[in-house]
Design an enzyme around this catalytic site. Structure first.
Site, PDB file in Angstrom:
ATOM      1  N   GLY A 268      65.756 -24.547  -4.511  1.00 46.94           N
ATOM      2  CA  GLY A 268      66.554 -23.775  -3.570  1.00 46.94           C
ATOM      3  C   GLY A 268      66.488 -22.297  -3.864  1.00 46.94           C
ATOM      4  O   GLY A 268      66.373 -21.470  -2.963  1.00 46.94           O
ATOM      5  N   GLU A 305      73.375 -18.706  -7.776  1.00 46.59           N
ATOM      6  CA  GLU A 305      72.381 -17.935  -8.527  1.00 46.59           C
ATOM      7  C   GLU A 305      72.990 -16.670  -9.111  1.00 46.59           C
ATOM      8  O   GLU A 305      72.644 -16.259 -10.219  1.00 46.59           O
ATOM      9  CB  GLU A 305      71.184 -17.607  -7.631  1.00 46.59           C
TER      10      GLU A 305
END
Length: 866
Positions: A268, A305
């Protein structure tokens, strides 16, 4: 770059107990890239320091590399040799040196998408877990932390943008139309966090002012034309930065934060320090091309992230066995962020649904492993739902037992104690233990034992005294390599309701089940109380608790915990469906009544109502059965869906008649309203009313956004109406040049409940727009097929053959993506003898292929054990 031979690779198990600290440290590394799509040269200068007294050679890992030259302290060095793919450099008695190695690579041929590779004429990297060794020779282990200085030179016309980690400290023009840039990252990091991007990109710029007043420049880099679809991702980034400061006290530590969106990506996104590289799927969004779920996905992955900057980068993993140290904690953090940004109840339902769909089957199958495994053969195969999603649940349990304030003290201590280190799961648990004042000695079992615990509950009520007690027992089932398990602490939030009481009910309590069995006093009740158990899904366990339709219906209507209300209605549906599959009477009318009652609250919270009234998935129904019967499950699920649709037809039509909120409005209520309309249309479609295809096509045609358009298209895709073919053609023609939306076109057809779906998937694999080189496209078509239970388990085995054919064709190109298609075949023990034999035969066929990768060999061989 894949190593192809005539026999399967010899798989060597790596064991956690064999860990040894690195013999050589690399405090500094300078990389010099001369970039080109077909031929890139790399010079790596490693400043190495011996970390042990006994002299030993320097071992540098490589994968598909050949050194062109080796120099030590500036001099040509001939005292080196290759040991397999590793470069061994004998430095004699030196305790420190600068070792330079020249390599040459072809990014355009790198179909594995690991290391340095080409994507649509752009160069980018993916180095986690062991991709850096495909760029240059290096120790390439997470406990070797280095300060990086990176110089890149490339043709300015083809690669006008040159990005790496940290800060750009210099740049200039080169000869022959080239230019160069010099980047420096002041924070030591492991090689898996290295990143490089070179291409023709445009940027959406913004800024964020930290809590200490520092200004951080933000940039999201995309291809020209995509910049208008980056606004949501940018806002998600800024929200994430502010949330991490407010909730965890963590401030960003560089003056620059860049994100680059890449079309071809195995994962991802990737949290490389200061330069996050993202799959375009999790950056690009606008109402015309992205559903509400896509918007939520962008927000959650951007947050994930970014949060890694502290939980993964500033504190990284000592070794790959500790992967859940960064991933489990960070998933918990991004789940909490998304809950705060939207609906906590809906977010919790979504997270648990994913856990049950992906991780519970993993725990119950041949690939079961603890969140901190004891061994692995190919680390890429351990990026699993167990490490990520169950890992997050383990963190959540600690937070539940500690409470918010004490848990924050524990995480503060963790960040302060281990900043700049390569740490272990034990380090995290010890910090929570010390900071929160918890005794987590027994809790550590959650890190070492695989399997989903089963908790059996029984309420005992004494009519004479009024005393009620809760009897709890736990059992952790055997898993491969762990036949006998020890009881683990299981925190259960519970509440007992007195249905006859008019006074305020007693409050919720937290019960921690430490032993194999325990008895919990509930208090005094005139009649046996209604028990709300595992509220908020406080523990990742399976609850065995016999409750009648009346009790479940009451809890679905009156429980004050939203997740528990959802769970009661789902259990009522599940009991009815499992009974129907077994040929027994269920509680169909009770389900209809409970759905009707739940729909009455749709004005206040349509998002929750939409999730609550959905029927359990076919796969989850199968998980409740000793032997899965996919045909009977589909038949009975459709029958119940038809019954609910027909009985509440006026309600569903009323919901659709109310109209959809504008697609540009992303409030919780607006998204919930659109979601509920999709559910209403699906229930109506199950009734086979003659006007439904026309109604769905009207919604499809008039939709002002992708959420409504895709929901209507998916509904039409299940049938065989003229409107189906027309809508699919319109959708394709409109979005044929948009890869992310075209993925949806492939996906809805692979999800179809039509009997010819497997044939359709095979035909779509020959479509000019299908490609094996893009993981998103592969997952959209074949991944959807494996999730379509009745189609994948088609009685003639065509679904199994289709996936095996894919794995065989894809493995030489992209072993990681190929390996992730295998686990559905590994559940063969759950099915009838005929299907089991066919699944095993396909696993055998995969393993018989010459030149099989380590990724696929490990997954297939373990899956064959069942």
């Amino acid at each position: 770059m894949t190593d192809v031979s005539s026999s399967p690779p010899v798989l060597v198990s790596i064991h956690r107990g064999d860990y040894r600290p690195p013999e050589w440290r690399v405090p500094d590394i300078a990389l010099d890239f001369r970039l080109d799509l077909a031929e890139t040269s790399v010079t790596a200068a490693l400043a190495v320091e011996r970390d042990i007294e006994t002299p030993s050679p320097l071992v540098l890992h490589g994968d598909g590399l050949t050194p062109e030259a080796v120099r030590v302290d500036g001099e040509v060095w001939n005292d080196w040799r290759m040991d397999g793919s590793d470069l061994i450099v004998d430095l004699g008695d030196r305790t420190a040196a600068t070792v330079e190695v020249d390599t040459r690579i072809d990014p355009s041929a790198n179909t594995q998408l690991m290391g340095l590779y080409a994507s649509n004429n752009m160069l980018c990297t993916q180095c986690e877990a062991e991709g850096f060794r495909r760029i240059t020779f290096h120790p390439d282990r997470p406990d070797v932390l280095s300060r990086y200085k990176v110089r890149m030179e490339a043709d300015k016309t083809r690669f006008p943008i040159l990005l790496s980690n940290g800060n750009c400290i210099d740049k200039g023009a080169g000869e022959g139309g080239k230019h160069w840039a010099l980047w420096e990252d002041p924070w030591p990091k492991p090689s898996y966090l290295f990143a490089l991007v070179a291409g023709d990109l445009v940027v959406n710029r913004d800024e964020f002012v930290t809590m200490s007043g520092r200004k951080v420049e933000l940039g999201i880099w995309v291809r020209a034309g995509d910049e208008s679809r980056t606004g949501h991702a940018m806002q998600a980034l800024k929200n994430s930065m502010a949330w991490d400061e407010r909730v965890y006290g963590r401030e960003y530590d560089l003056d620059l934060f860049n994100i680059v969106a890449v079309s071809d990506f195995n994962m991802g996104a990737m949290e490389n320090k200061g330069l996050n590289i993202f799959n375009t799927r999790y950056i690009l969004a606008d109402p015309d091309t992205a559903t509400d779920a896509d918007y939520d996905g962008v927000e959650g992955v951007v947050a994930h992230e970014y949060f890694h900057n502290w939980s993964g980068n500033r504190i990284t993993c000592r070794d790959w066995f500790q992967l859940s140290l960064k991933e489990g904690f960070t998933v918990y953090r991004d789940q909490s962020f998304s809950a705060d940004m939207g609906s906590p109840a809906v977010k919790r339902i979504e997270d648990v649904r994913l856990l049950r769909a992906a991780q519970f089957p993993e725990d119950a199958g041949p690939l079961a492993h603890p969140i901190r495994p004891d061994s692995y053969q190919e680390i890429s195969n351990f990026y699993t739902a167990t490490v990520y999603n169950k890992g997050a649940e383990i963190i959540r349990m600690m937070a539940t037992m500690a409470g918010p304030e004490r848990f924050r003290k524990g995480t503060d201590l963790y960040f302060d104690r281990h900043d700049g280190e390569a740490a272990t799961c034990e380090d995290f648990v010890r910090a929570i233990e010390d900071g929160a004042g918890l005794d987590l000695k027994q809790f550590r079992l959650w890190y070492s034992q695989a399997g989903t615990p089963r908790v059996t509950a029984r309420v005992e009520h004494d009519a004479a005294s009024g005393a009620a007690q809760l009897h709890l027992t736990q059992n952790v089932p055997p898993t491969p390599g762990q036949p006998v398990k020890v009881p683990m602490p299981i925190p259960l939030r519970i509440k007992a309701f007195d249905r006859s009481a008019t006074a305020t009910q007693a409050g919720e309590q937290l019960v921690v089940l430490h032993d194999a069995e325990t008895v919990v006093p509930l208090g005094q009740f005139a009649a046996s109380p209604q028990l709300s158990l595992n509220r908020g899904f406080s523990a990742p366990v399976i609850i065995d608790f016999e409750r009648g339709a009346d009790e479940l219906g009451w809890l679905a209507a009156h429980d004050d915990d939203p997740f528990a209300r959802y769970e009661a209605l789902q259990q009522l549906m599940l009991d009815t469906l499992v009974a129907a599959v077994s040929g027994k009477p269920g509680h169909r009318q009770a389900v209809i009544d409970a759905v009707a009652e739940t729909l009455r609250g749709r004005e206040a919270d349509p998002a929750f109502v939409a999730e609550a009234v959905l029927l359990p998935s076919e796969a989850f129904i199968g998980d409740q059965m000793l032997t899965v019967d996919p045909d009977a499950i589909r038949r009975e699920r459709l029958a119940l869906q038809d019954a609910i649709g027909a009985a509440l037809e006026s309600e569903w039509r009323s919901i659709l008649a109310e109209g959809a909120p504008p697609a540009s409005i992303l409030s919780r209520k607006a998204k919930g309203g659109r979601r509920l309309r999709g559910v209403a249309l699906a229930y109506l479609a199950a009734t086979d009313r003659a006007d439904v295809p026309s109604l769905a096509f009207t919604i499809f045609s008039e939709a002002d956004g992708m959420t409504e358009r895709q929901a209507a298209l998916a509904t039409l895709a299940h049938g065989d109406s003229d409107e189906r073919a027309h809508a699919l053609d319109i959708f394709y023609q409109r979005y044929r040049d948009n890869p992310l939306v075209l993925d949806k076109w492939f996906q809805v057809q692979a999800w179809s409940m039509r009997p010819d779906t497997v044939d359709a998937v095979r035909a779509l694999a020959q479509h000019p727009d299908f490609t094996l080189t893009n993981p998103n496209r592969v997952r959209a078509l074949y991944g959807a097929l494996t999730g379509n239970q009745a189609a994948f388990h088609q009685a003639d085995g065509a679904g199994y053959r289709t996936i095996a054919d894919l794995v065989i064709a894809l493995d030489p190109k992209n072993p990681q993506t190929a390996a992730r298609m295998i686990p559905p075949l590994g559940r063969w023990k759950r099915f009838d003898e005929a299907r089991a034999a066919m699944m095993k035969a396909e696993l055998d066929r995969i393993l018989a292929q010459p030149g099989l990768s380590r990724d696929v060999t490990e997954q297939a061989s373990k899956s064959l054990l069942g």
